[in-house]
Motif scaffolding. Structure first.
Motif, PDB file in Angstrom:
ATOM      1  N   ASP A  94      39.693  20.208  30.820  1.00 50.92           N
ATOM      2  CA  ASP A  94      40.828  19.608  31.522  1.00 50.92           C
ATOM      3  C   ASP A  94      40.341  18.565  32.519  1.00 50.92           C
ATOM      4  N   GLY A  95      39.245  18.866  33.216  1.00 51.45           N
ATOM      5  CA  GLY A  95      38.685  17.905  34.155  1.00 51.45           C
ATOM      6  C   GLY A  95      38.105  16.685  33.478  1.00 51.45           C
ATOM      7  N   PHE A  96      37.826  16.813  32.174  1.00 49.49           N
ATOM      8  CA  PHE A  96      37.293  15.700  31.380  1.00 49.49           C
ATOM      9  C   PHE A  96      38.426  14.918  30.708  1.00 49.49           C
ATOM     10  N   GLN A 122      37.674  30.491  30.257  1.00 48.00           N
ATOM     11  CA  GLN A 122      38.434  29.780  31.276  1.00 48.00           C
ATOM     12  C   GLN A 122      37.611  28.637  31.864  1.00 48.00           C
ATOM     13  N   GLN A 123      36.303  28.866  32.014  1.00 41.18           N
ATOM     14  CA  GLN A 123      35.445  27.795  32.523  1.00 41.18           C
ATOM     15  C   GLN A 123      35.417  26.624  31.547  1.00 41.18           C
ATOM     16  N   GLN A 124      35.366  26.911  30.253  1.00 39.89           N
ATOM     17  CA  GLN A 124      35.400  25.835  29.264  1.00 39.89           C
ATOM     18  C   GLN A 124      36.721  25.075  29.327  1.00 39.89           C
ATOM     19  N   TRP A 130      32.111  15.201  21.141  1.00 35.49           N
ATOM     20  CA  TRP A 130      33.325  15.493  20.395  1.00 35.49           C
ATOM     21  C   TRP A 130      34.536  15.613  21.309  1.00 35.49           C
ATOM     22  N   ALA A 131      34.329  16.110  22.524  1.00 39.85           N
ATOM     23  CA  ALA A 131      35.456  16.225  23.459  1.00 39.85           C
ATOM     24  C   ALA A 131      36.070  14.870  23.746  1.00 39.85           C
TER      25      ALA A 131
END
Length: 555
Positions: free
Chosen positions: A245-247, A238-240, A145-146
């Motif tokens: 963001d990195g994805f 924050q980890q999510q 979904w991301a």
């Protein structure tokens, strides 16, 4: 002349026939957007339209008669070489080389705006495509979904919409307490409670929390669990965010379920539903009469003990989105959420909305990963799931995003990790990106030879080789592809189009020399072909950007 321009000319020809009294048709029945497509058979011209078949019945005549009226006007246009009528009334349009070649100039001049249309101009879409507990890493279902949700938002924006990406944070309820108790247990060296959270990441979080606040372990028991829960919540959320963001998936709104309740949105939603007359009380509970709108049973909003149901949150959340001014609310849900489709549509209807217009629920299927011929089942850190980070670590952001977007979401997906890391034409993302890099290399070669093709006035009528006209036709398809991908919420159409465009470019490059031979003079055909290369490169870059995938200049 681009397909959009041809469609506009076809529509103008129909309206002219109506205005001249040759076609007895209400002008309001002429579609605002005329469909113009590339024929599969090149012998059928450059473009085709079925407009005559659409309008014959309301005009009280036969399709070929309508086709003749339209064809006569199109034949008089500059740039149109011929218009033939095929079968029951299809119009096959062939452009002269100069007109078709102008597609290259149109694309190069438009730059990164090429392919963008105004179909949804003025409309606001809310695209909610991840709903997760802030209690652990994002898993493979979230990963699909991301990629897909972000791509849907991107193609909607390319179609003129204002699309807002929303992440629904499930930060309320018993799962949050179990998360807090699990962190507390790890920090104190005791057993994780039944139904708690496992995985090495829980140990890591517990250690981070204690390192940041050593006094947390000395708090009274009731305060300690809450403190661990809230500290773990902040770190995991924050980890999510960092992972997404990195994805290359960036959310506009991180909407807290807690906020939904504390802000009064639930009460405001209930007031709205009462005004519409669809709430009632029975057996001490408060119900929403969703059976009036095709749901299989009415839904409880407030239990007899006064506790709100999950459905109450879902209901209030939809009404809150509408109150925030969104015209269309799109939900992307997992394979186990089929039961939500009718109930969410019923909520929209109970609120006085049109469930066919204001709400859409897309259901995605599961993803499996294989490596070395065997299914990959467990995460290195999360224990019982495969995470987004695991997939990215294996194949990279571009390959992960492209492969997840490339297929319809309603079909199960199997990813071959060995294939996705190959630098070969069997790897679809490599195949498309390589086409962009190959063109970039050609354009660098032109610069090395001192050819400033952008500053030169090209003779685009020279682009008459069958591979050149095929490539021009493929380039011209992007706006239509964007329109269909946005309308159907199917960004995989963009990916498949890019693969066809890459194939068309490679076929062109194999038989049409672009740069002059060493020491040879630069000929007009070289300049024209460089414009064609520039247009193909821009189109590939724009399409890849709609998928959130990079367009490398070198590979």
């Amino acid at each position: 002349m681009t397909p959009d321009q041809i469609a506009a000319e076809v529509r103008a020809a129909v309206l002219a026939a109506v205005a001249d009294g040759e076609l007895a048709l209400d002008p309001a029945l002429v579609p605002a957007e005329v469909t113009v497509e590339r024929p599969r058979n090149a012998d059928h011209g450059d473009y085709a339209t079925n407009i005559a078949l659409q309008l014959a019945k309301p005009a009280g005549t036969n399709p070929r008669a309508v086709a003749e009226l339209v064809a006569a006007r199109l034949r008089a246009l500059d740039g149109v070489a011929s218009v033939d009528i095929a079968g029951p009334g299809f119009l096959n349009i062939t452009l002269d080389a100069a007109s078709l070649g102008e597609t290259a100039r149109t694309v190069v001049v438009a730059g990164d705006q090429y392919g963008r249309i105004d179909r949804y101009a003025g409309m606001r879409f809310n695209v909610e495509f991840i709903s997760a507990n802030p209690t652990g890493p994002l898993h493979l279902g979230h990963t699909r979904w991301a990629a897909v949700g972000d791509a849907i938002a991107r193609v909607l924006e390319a179609a003129g919409a204002d699309a807002e990406r929303e992440f629904y944070v499930n930060d309320r309820g018993v799962q949050m307490d179990k998360f807090g108790m699990s962190l507390e247990a790890r920090a104190l060296g005791t057993d994780v409670p039944e139904g708690g959270y496992q995985g090495a990441y829980v140990d890591d979080l517990a250690q981070q929390i204690v390192a940041a606040d050593p006094g947390i372990v000395g708090l009274p028991a009731d305060e300690r669990m809450v403190a661990f829960r809230e500290a773990g919540y902040a770190l995991q959320l924050q980890q999510q965010k960092d992972t997404l963001d990195g994805f290359n998936t960036h959310f506009d709104v991180w909407y807290s379920e807690r906020t939904l309740h504390s802000s009064g949105a639930v009460d405001r939603g209930f007031d709205k539903l009462r005004e519409q007359g669809h709430m009632y009380e029975a057996d001490g509970a408060v119900w929403l009469r969703t059976t009036d709108f095709d749901d299989d049973k009415d839904r409880v909003l407030v239990k007899a003990d006064g506790e709100l149901t999950y459905f109450a949150s879902d209901t209030a959340y939809y009404l809150d989105k509408r109150a925030r001014g969104f015209d269309v609310c799109i939900y992307l849900l997992g394979a186990d959420h089929h039961g939500y489709v009718n109930r969410l549509r019923a909520v929209a209807a109970c609120a006085g909305d049109d469930p066919d217009l204001n709400i859409e629920v897309l259901i995605g299927q599961l993803v499996k990963m294989y490596k070395g011929g065997e299914e990959v089942r467990l995460s290195k850190r999360a224990g019982n799931i495969i995470t987004l980070e695991d997939l990215v670590e294996e194949v990279g952001v571009d390959a992960a995003r492209y492969s997840l977007i490339r297929y319809p979401v309603d079909s199960p997906l199997t990813l071959d990790l060995d294939l996705l890391v190959q630098r070969s034409n069997d790897n679809p993302v490599f195949y498309v990106q390589y086409a962009h890099a190959r063109i970039s290399s050609v354009l660098r070669g032109a610069a090395d030879l001192g050819i400033d093709w952008r500053a030169a006035e090209p003779d685009l009528s020279l682009l008459d080789h069958e591979r050149e006209t095929a490539l021009l036709g493929a380039i011209g398809e992007l706006p239509r592809i964007v329109g269909s991908a946005a309308e159907l919420r199917e960004p995989h159409r963009v990916a498949r189009y890019l693969e066809e465009l890459a194939t068309s470019y490679h076929k062109f490059y194999d038989v049409c020399r672009v740069l002059p031979m060493s020491d040879a003079e630069v000929e007009p055909i070289n300049v024209a072909r460089l414009w064609l290369c520039g247009a193909a490169r821009q189109t590939l870059a724009n399409g890849l950007d709609m998928l959130g995938v990079s367009a490398p200049d070198r590979m």
